[in-house]
Design a protein around this motif. Structure first.
Motif, short mmCIF file in Angstrom:
data_model
loop_
_atom_site.label_atom_id
_atom_site.label_comp_id
_atom_site.label_asym_id
_atom_site.label_seq_id
_atom_site.Cartn_x
_atom_site.Cartn_y
_atom_site.Cartn_z
N MET A 1 46.47 -30.41 95.50
CA MET A 1 47.61 -29.51 95.78
C MET A 1 47.93 -28.69 94.53
O MET A 1 48.00 -29.23 93.43
CB MET A 1 48.83 -30.36 96.17
CG MET A 1 49.94 -29.52 96.76
SD MET A 1 51.42 -30.51 97.10
CE MET A 1 51.00 -31.27 98.64
N LYS A 2 48.07 -27.39 94.71
CA LYS A 2 48.40 -26.53 93.57
C LYS A 2 49.82 -26.83 93.08
O LYS A 2 50.66 -27.27 93.86
CB LYS A 2 48.29 -25.06 93.97
CG LYS A 2 46.88 -24.52 93.87
CD LYS A 2 46.91 -23.03 94.02
CE LYS A 2 45.55 -22.44 93.72
NZ LYS A 2 45.55 -21.00 93.88
N LEU A 3 50.07 -26.50 91.80
CA LEU A 3 51.38 -26.81 91.22
C LEU A 3 52.52 -26.11 91.94
O LEU A 3 53.56 -26.70 92.20
CB LEU A 3 51.38 -26.41 89.75
CG LEU A 3 50.88 -27.49 88.79
CD1 LEU A 3 50.75 -26.92 87.41
CD2 LEU A 3 51.82 -28.68 88.78
N SER A 4 52.31 -24.82 92.29
CA SER A 4 53.38 -24.07 92.94
C SER A 4 53.71 -24.68 94.30
O SER A 4 54.86 -24.81 94.68
CB SER A 4 53.00 -22.60 93.08
OG SER A 4 51.75 -22.51 93.69
N ALA A 5 52.65 -25.08 95.04
CA ALA A 5 52.86 -25.70 96.35
C ALA A 5 53.59 -27.03 96.17
O ALA A 5 54.50 -27.37 96.94
CB ALA A 5 51.51 -25.92 97.03
N PHE A 6 53.18 -27.77 95.12
CA PHE A 6 53.83 -29.05 94.83
C PHE A 6 55.32 -28.84 94.55
O PHE A 6 56.17 -29.57 95.04
CB PHE A 6 53.15 -29.72 93.63
CG PHE A 6 53.84 -30.96 93.16
CD1 PHE A 6 53.71 -32.15 93.85
CD2 PHE A 6 54.65 -30.93 92.02
CE1 PHE A 6 54.36 -33.29 93.43
CE2 PHE A 6 55.32 -32.07 91.60
CZ PHE A 6 55.16 -33.26 92.30
N ALA A 7 55.62 -27.77 93.75
CA ALA A 7 57.01 -27.48 93.40
C ALA A 7 57.83 -27.15 94.64
O ALA A 7 58.97 -27.61 94.78
CB ALA A 7 57.06 -26.32 92.40
N ILE A 8 57.23 -26.38 95.57
CA ILE A 8 57.95 -26.01 96.79
C ILE A 8 58.24 -27.25 97.64
O ILE A 8 59.37 -27.46 98.10
CB ILE A 8 57.16 -24.95 97.59
CG1 ILE A 8 57.14 -23.63 96.81
CG2 ILE A 8 57.75 -24.74 98.98
CD1 ILE A 8 56.17 -22.60 97.32
N VAL A 9 57.20 -28.07 97.82
CA VAL A 9 57.37 -29.28 98.63
C VAL A 9 58.42 -30.20 97.99
O VAL A 9 59.33 -30.71 98.66
CB VAL A 9 56.02 -30.02 98.80
CG1 VAL A 9 56.23 -31.38 99.46
CG2 VAL A 9 55.07 -29.18 99.63
N ALA A 10 58.32 -30.38 96.67
CA ALA A 10 59.27 -31.25 95.95
C ALA A 10 60.69 -30.71 96.10
O ALA A 10 61.63 -31.48 96.34
CB ALA A 10 58.87 -31.35 94.48
N SER B 1 61.65 -31.73 73.23
CA SER B 1 62.03 -30.67 74.18
C SER B 1 62.45 -31.26 75.52
O SER B 1 62.49 -30.54 76.53
CB SER B 1 60.89 -29.68 74.35
OG SER B 1 59.70 -30.36 74.60
N GLY B 2 62.77 -32.55 75.56
CA GLY B 2 63.32 -33.15 76.77
C GLY B 2 62.26 -33.56 77.77
O GLY B 2 61.06 -33.40 77.54
N ILE B 3 62.73 -34.08 78.90
CA ILE B 3 61.80 -34.60 79.91
C ILE B 3 60.92 -33.47 80.45
O ILE B 3 59.71 -33.63 80.59
CB ILE B 3 62.59 -35.25 81.06
CG1 ILE B 3 63.29 -36.50 80.54
CG2 ILE B 3 61.67 -35.62 82.22
CD1 ILE B 3 64.21 -37.16 81.53
N TRP C 1 52.13 -30.81 79.42
CA TRP C 1 50.99 -31.24 80.24
C TRP C 1 50.40 -30.03 81.00
O TRP C 1 49.18 -29.85 81.01
CB TRP C 1 51.46 -32.33 81.22
CG TRP C 1 50.35 -32.84 82.08
CD1 TRP C 1 49.37 -33.72 81.73
CD2 TRP C 1 50.09 -32.48 83.44
NE1 TRP C 1 48.53 -33.93 82.77
CE2 TRP C 1 48.93 -33.18 83.85
CE3 TRP C 1 50.71 -31.63 84.37
CZ2 TRP C 1 48.39 -33.06 85.12
CZ3 TRP C 1 50.18 -31.51 85.64
CH2 TRP C 1 49.04 -32.22 86.01
N ILE C 2 51.27 -29.22 81.56
CA ILE C 2 50.79 -28.05 82.32
C ILE C 2 50.10 -27.06 81.39
O ILE C 2 49.03 -26.54 81.69
CB ILE C 2 51.97 -27.38 83.07
CG1 ILE C 2 52.49 -28.30 84.17
CG2 ILE C 2 51.55 -26.04 83.67
CD1 ILE C 2 53.81 -27.87 84.77
N THR C 3 50.69 -26.82 80.22
CA THR C 3 50.10 -25.87 79.27
C THR C 3 48.74 -26.36 78.80
O THR C 3 47.77 -25.59 78.75
CB THR C 3 51.03 -25.68 78.05
OG1 THR C 3 52.33 -25.37 78.53
CG2 THR C 3 50.57 -24.57 77.14
N ASP C 4 48.66 -27.66 78.46
CA ASP C 4 47.37 -28.21 78.02
C ASP C 4 46.31 -28.06 79.10
O ASP C 4 45.16 -27.71 78.82
CB ASP C 4 47.52 -29.70 77.66
CG ASP C 4 48.28 -29.88 76.35
OD1 ASP C 4 48.52 -28.86 75.68
OD2 ASP C 4 48.67 -31.02 76.03
#
Lengths: 331, 247
Positions: free
Chosen positions: A1-10, A297-299, A306-309
């Protein structure tokens, strides 16, 4: 699942949980969730001032106090809450704008002390000006609002009222941080000298960041008053400002969801840790220290790293593949 | 050619030390003026005085014949003056495209339209054009912080041109840039100068870069103008050779 799709579902799952979940909660559970909403709104304001625009403020609790007192006084005298809320926001907007002026001259811990002085001054006014604030006795019997024709006296109805306000603010906040203003705030935080050389009027944006952040503090206060139905000076002492600062930093300063997460941890974690009885504050403090050591930089900073890496690894691999394909073509 | 910039008797004193001491020069439209000199001779301080970053102790700066001494950098930028800094000044958290949009967004609309208008302030097309022009197309969506030093230097320069300035002051654009990138940068600057008629003032230590790019060169030493002339004249000037170029 792509990150954007994951963000929408979440996001949908969380939204559904916020809508349906409280039906099954006790009055106290709903009160805690409503408090999370109130603190989230105040932390959103501080995140704009501190997280996005980089201006340290230890006065957000004071703005919540101003909002709470203005709303309490107005609603006790029969004004509807939306009018009181707008008035609170406006009063705090003006005060925040004025508090922004010192920020044009001092920065970092010097600015923190200026804002701390403002918070102390506000506390003294709440406590000593009895003729308007009720002094140490505070103001009681603050009514809960009507939404259209429906009273929100019940815990569930008032929770939904708060949720509606949070929804509107979250939308405006989203639009703001994604607009050119959001980019200008970030430039102001990261490199004000360069920002100015690109035509960004840093003075104006500093004042705007303080004003909007403070106005949101006022809105949070005007929801706090009918939620608790009682306002008194200790609720808005300097430790509230520190708590809000902690929420922004723990959640992730400068991240959209940072204040929501930070407020969730600050409001709910102590509740969840109650089974540890006298140790819960110690555990909470230990958790915060550990988190800030692992990720200053917080949680959300951990997630962002992780995403940037991940993106960097993918991009590096793509570049390496292009380079080797180019070498093969040459041969 | 008309004078774009007139610098008259600029002085900047820090305590008892004159970092810049009575420097005067003009820059004409379409010109590329190079400013060279040994480290500590006041080149960057001069830039900062011209651009409002520092308030000059004495002297006057005119832009298109109007006095602009003491104006803030953001006001000067809106008047069409842009700059780069000696050290890299990109925004590492933003992508290459976002950096370029940021560099021009304040030239579009007003505060209200920047709040409620388009997220990119209608600048994506211009940004992509600039990205292509500086040969950074493959990096458009990368965060600037992930770029190599040379690529960031190109982005830094590209940002200075996004708002379509009339006058650009570049502070050591070639510093730390490899030869291939340097050639690319020089070509881009020459193209912008020819095609858009933009005027440049360039501080640089790389003599080959300065001599091949600039139409006129000003030499500073100890805060004063030591010499001024065509690149070939400066190369042959005994005072400049002694103070800066060496044999």
């Amino acid at each position: 699942m792509k990150l954007s799709a994951f963000a929408i579902v979440a996001s949908l799952v969380v939204a559904l949980g916020l809508l349906v979940g409280p039906i099954f909660l006790s009055d106290y559970g709903r009160y805690i969730l409503s408090m999370w909403i109130v603190m989230s709104i105040a932390a959103i304001g501080l995140n704009l001032t501190l997280g996005y625009a980089g201006q340290v403020s230890l006065a957000q609790g004071a703005f919540m106090g101003v909002g709470a007192y203005v709303s309490a006084l107005m609603t006790i005298h029969g004004w509807p809450l939306p009018v009181a809320m707008l008035t609170s926001a406006l009063v705090c907007l003006v005060l925040g704008w004025m508090l922004g002026y010192p920020a044009l001259r001092v920065q970092h811990h010097y600015l923190a002390f200026v804002t701390l002085a403002f918070a102390s001054l506000a506390f003294l006014i709440f406590r000593n000006e009895e003729w308007i604030t009720g002094g140490v006795d505070g103001l009681a019997n603050i009514p809960r609002p009507y939404f259209l024709w429906m009273a929100t006296d019940g815990s569930l109805a008032f929770y939904y009222y708060c949720l509606g306000v949070l929804g509107l603010i979250a939308l405006g906040y989203y639009g703001l941080v994604r607009s050119p203003w959001g980019r200008a705030f970030l430039a102001l935080r990261e490199n004000p000298v360069r920002a100015m050389s690109l035509g960004i009027d840093t003075r104006r944006y500093i004042l705007v960041a303080f004003a909007i952040g403070s106005a949101l503090g006022g809105v949070a206060g005007s929801l706090f008053a009918p939620l608790v139905q009682f306002v008194e000076p200790p609720a808005f002492a300097v430790d509230l400002s520190l708590k809000l600062l902690l929420m922004v930093i723990v959640g992730g300063s400068g991240f959209y969801f940072g204040p929501f997460l930070g407020a969730l941890i600050a409001v709910l974690l102590p509740e969840w840790l109650r089974f540890t009885q006298g140790y819960y504050l110690m555990l909470y403090a230990f958790f915060v220290m550990l988190l800030l050591v692992i990720s200053p930089s917080g949680i959300l900073g951990i997630a962002d790293k992780w995403i940037t890496d991940r993106k960097t690894r993918v991009a590096s691999a793509a570049r390496a593949a292009t380079a080797s394909a180019f070498e093969e073509t040459k041969q | 050619m008309s004078k774009v910039l007139e610098v008259s008797n600029i002085q900047k004193r820090f305590g008892g030390i004159y970092a810049v001491n009575g420097v005067s020069f003009d820059v004409h439209e379409g010109e590329i003026l190079g400013i060279i000199g040994p480290n500590g001779c006041g080149k960057s301080t001069l830039f900062n005085c011209i651009l409002g970053q520092l308030q000059p102790t004495e002297g006057e700066v005119k832009l298109d014949g109007k006095v602009v001494t003491g104006l803030r950098p953001c006001d000067l930028n809106r008047l069409g003056v842009s700059r780069t800094f000696q050290l890299l000044q990109v925004f590492p958290q933003l992508t290459v495209r976002e950096n370029l949009i940021l560099a021009a967004q304040e030239h579009k609309g007003n505060m209200a339209t920047r709040l409620i208008g388009k997220r990119d302030a209608g600048l994506t097309g211009d940004a992509d054009q600039m990205i292509g022009f500086f040969k950074l197309a493959h990096l458009a969506d990368e965060r600037a912080g992930g770029l190599s030093y040379g690529q960031q230097k190109l982005l830094d320069a590209a940002m200075a041109f996004m708002s379509g300035p009339r006058l650009v002051l570049l502070d050591e654009p070639a510093g730390g840039v490899n030869l291939t990138m340097l050639e690319n940068l020089k070509e881009r600057l020459q193209a912008i100068n020819k095609e858009q008629g933009a005027t440049f003032v360039v501080i640089e230590h790389n003599m080959d870069f300065v001599m091949s790019l600039c139409t006129r060169v000003l030499v500073l030493a100890e805060g004063k103008v030591l010499a001024e002339g065509l690149p070939a004249e400066i190369r042959a000037n005994p005072k400049v050779i002694e103070a800066y170029l060496g044999h």
